[in-house]
Design an enzyme around this catalytic site. Structure first.
Site, PDB file in Angstrom:
ATOM      1  N   LYS A   8      36.553  62.999  42.212  1.00 37.66           N
ATOM      2  CA  LYS A   8      36.533  64.536  42.551  1.00 37.66           C
ATOM      3  C   LYS A   8      35.254  64.620  42.894  1.00 37.66           C
ATOM      4  O   LYS A   8      34.287  64.175  42.939  1.00 37.66           O
ATOM      5  CB  LYS A   8      36.697  65.287  41.013  1.00 37.66           C
ATOM      6  CG  LYS A   8      35.779  64.766  39.897  1.00 37.66           C
ATOM      7  CD  LYS A   8      34.308  65.603  40.071  1.00 37.66           C
ATOM      8  CE  LYS A   8      33.236  65.203  39.227  1.00 37.66           C
ATOM      9  NZ  LYS A   8      31.987  65.585  39.517  1.00 37.66           N
ATOM     10  N   ASP A 136      34.299  65.222  31.259  1.00 36.77           N
ATOM     11  CA  ASP A 136      35.125  65.738  32.123  1.00 36.77           C
ATOM     12  C   ASP A 136      36.566  64.954  32.485  1.00 36.77           C
ATOM     13  O   ASP A 136      37.247  64.959  33.274  1.00 36.77           O
ATOM     14  CB  ASP A 136      34.437  65.680  33.540  1.00 36.77           C
ATOM     15  CG  ASP A 136      34.047  64.315  33.862  1.00 36.77           C
ATOM     16  OD1 ASP A 136      33.865  63.324  33.118  1.00 36.77           O
ATOM     17  OD2 ASP A 136      33.428  64.196  35.250  1.00 36.77           O
TER      18      ASP A 136
END
Length: 274
Positions: A8, A136
């Site tokens: 990401k 995360d």
């Protein structure tokens, strides 16, 4: 069974306050990109140990038990009595880069185990397990753009698509310590939220969408700042360091020719945006 955990990038990153527990609250947008590891899991036949881990590609420090794919397996094994497994992980996503590669591996391990052994976990349950192994990690369960707050563990879906653009990703040798990066930050609330800025045309992001880590990291590592400047020289619509570094990405309208030569000596990849 094999799966391909993806990285990401952060679209903006504001460190808004320091918490009583020593962590920091942030706001950012997590956006998945087309850069992947490979993860394969098979039953471990005739083995006395609960798991065996083989890692190839980028070398990883630490004991196998510290790897998030192993933590994910042990977490589910404790409750669902999973059989011993043979884990093969090929690391292509750079470490110490702000790309979330380890978190992605852990989350994709949960999804893979859920499917392979027909555990029957819902998406929400997989997110809850993922959150246990990393702040995360849960993002990679749904793997869709989100506005992230808290310590990067509270998610709100956002409407943001960069599918018409191309990504250039460059990582120098420098590996940034997350704890050191946070120690140099003065938390503050921005005048305009990341969530508001990313609704604007991408062409406006350059002047408004900030990564709070850049100021201190660029002062310590001018080479990283130079990579960002080069992205804009090449025509990037927007460029930024991702996470606390050290990878830098540029968002482009067109493919950049000879990109490997331009960033010779660095990890460099060009991809279509998801």
């Amino acid at each position: 069974m094999i799966t391909f955990p993806n990285a990401k990038i952060n679209l903006g990153l504001n460190v808004v306050e320091k918490r009583a527990d020593g962590y920091h609250n942030i706001e950012t947008v997590f956006y998945p990109i087309n850069l992947q590891d490979a993860l394969e899991v098979n039953r471990l036949e005739n083995g006395s140990e609960p798991f065996r881990l083989s890692v190839k590609g980028t070398l990883l420090d630490g004991a196998p038990e510290d790897n998030l794919v192993v933590k994910a397996y042990l977490l589910l094994r404790e409750k669902y009595h999973l059989p011993p497994v043979d884990i093969h992980l090929y690391k292509h996503i750079p470490t110490g880069a702000g790309l979330g590669g380890g978190s992605a591996d852990g989350a994709f391990m949960i999804k893979l185990l859920n499917e392979k052994f027909q555990i029957g976990l819902t998406v929400q349950e997989m997110e809850e397990y993922a959150a246990h192994i990393g702040a995360d990690c849960a993002f990679f369960v749904r793997n869709q753009p989100v506005f992230a707050t808290g310590i990067g563990n509270i998610f709100e879906p956002v409407s943001c698509s960069l599918a018409d653009y191309r990504l250039v990703l460059v990582k120098p040798e420098n590996a940034i310590s997350t704890s050191e990066a946070y120690s140099r930050i003065k938390p503050h609330y921005p005048e305009k939220s990341v969530k508001e800025i990313i609704r604007q045309p991408v062409e406006t992001w350059k002047d408004e969408l900030r990564n709070d880590f850049e100021e201190s990291v660029f002062a310590l590592y001018p080479e990283i700042a130079a990579i960002k400047d080069k992205m804009y020289d090449l025509g990037a619509v927007y460029a930024s360091m991702t996470g606390s570094g050290s990878a830098v990405y540029g968002i482009f309208r067109e493919r950049i020719e000879n990109i490997d030569a331009i960033f010779s000596g660095y990890f460099c990849r060009q991809r279509e945006m998801i």
